[in-house]
Write a protein that holds these residues in place. Structure first.
Motif, short mmCIF file in Angstrom:
data_model
loop_
_atom_site.label_atom_id
_atom_site.label_comp_id
_atom_site.label_asym_id
_atom_site.label_seq_id
_atom_site.Cartn_x
_atom_site.Cartn_y
_atom_site.Cartn_z
N GLN A 148 0.84 -1.21 0.00
CA GLN A 148 0.00 0.00 0.00
C GLN A 148 0.87 1.25 0.00
O GLN A 148 0.63 2.19 -0.77
CB GLN A 148 -0.92 -0.01 1.23
N ALA A 169 -3.83 -2.68 -5.06
CA ALA A 169 -5.09 -2.18 -5.61
C ALA A 169 -6.27 -2.72 -4.82
O ALA A 169 -7.20 -1.99 -4.49
CB ALA A 169 -5.22 -2.55 -7.08
N HIS A 170 -6.24 -4.03 -4.48
CA HIS A 170 -7.34 -4.65 -3.76
C HIS A 170 -6.90 -6.03 -3.30
O HIS A 170 -6.12 -6.69 -3.97
CB HIS A 170 -8.55 -4.79 -4.68
N ALA A 171 -7.42 -6.46 -2.16
CA ALA A 171 -7.12 -7.81 -1.66
C ALA A 171 -8.22 -8.25 -0.71
O ALA A 171 -8.75 -7.44 0.04
CB ALA A 171 -5.78 -7.83 -0.93
N GLN A 172 -8.55 -9.53 -0.75
CA GLN A 172 -9.55 -10.11 0.14
C GLN A 172 -9.30 -11.60 0.30
O GLN A 172 -8.92 -12.27 -0.68
CB GLN A 172 -10.97 -9.94 -0.40
N LEU A 200 -5.15 -11.00 -4.43
CA LEU A 200 -4.64 -9.65 -4.28
C LEU A 200 -4.40 -9.11 -5.67
O LEU A 200 -3.84 -9.81 -6.52
CB LEU A 200 -3.34 -9.66 -3.48
N CYS A 210 -2.41 -6.33 -7.58
CA CYS A 210 -1.32 -5.37 -7.36
C CYS A 210 -1.09 -4.57 -8.63
O CYS A 210 -1.50 -4.95 -9.72
CB CYS A 210 -0.04 -6.08 -6.92
#
Length: 111
Positions: free
Chosen positions: A34, A40-43, A75, A77
């Motif tokens: 980060q 960008a996004h991760a879960q 994730l 990236c």
């Protein structure tokens, strides 16, 4: 996109302190991504689910694959190129487990 597999062998038992240490490694790795503008996004993904297959649209419970083959999370990236993404993935905490895997996939642009 990174897809994470493994690191969840049911025969391996973690103490609460070990589980917290492992979780902190993930938090630190993602905080670094980060800070570098690479996350960008991760879960994580829930262990349950269903799948639909074939022309008859058969619905079955799952995934029921071997534990190290089930995708546990993803994730997305930001990287300059595929090789840069590969280098980012090499620091993933899941790789500290014998069965830990990171699958690196480019997301294609649809035009």
């Amino acid at each position: 996109m990174f897809l994470f597999r493994g690191g969840n062998d049911p025969t391996w038992e973690q103490s609460p302190a070990e589980a917290q240490t492992n979780l902190q490694l993930w938090f630190d790795w993602m905080a670094n991504l980060q800070a570098n503008g690479q996350l960008a996004h991760a879960q994580p993904l829930d262990k349950g689910g269903q799948q639909i297959s074939g022309k008859d649209k058969h619905v079955s419970n799952g995934p029921f694959t071997e534990g190290n083959e089930a995708i546990g999370g993803y994730l997305i990236c930001r990287a300059e190129n595929y090789q840069s993404a590969l280098e980012i993935a090499k620091d993933c905490p899941i790789l500290s487990f014998d069965d830990g895997k990171v699958e690196i996939r480019e997301i294609m642009e649809m035009t």
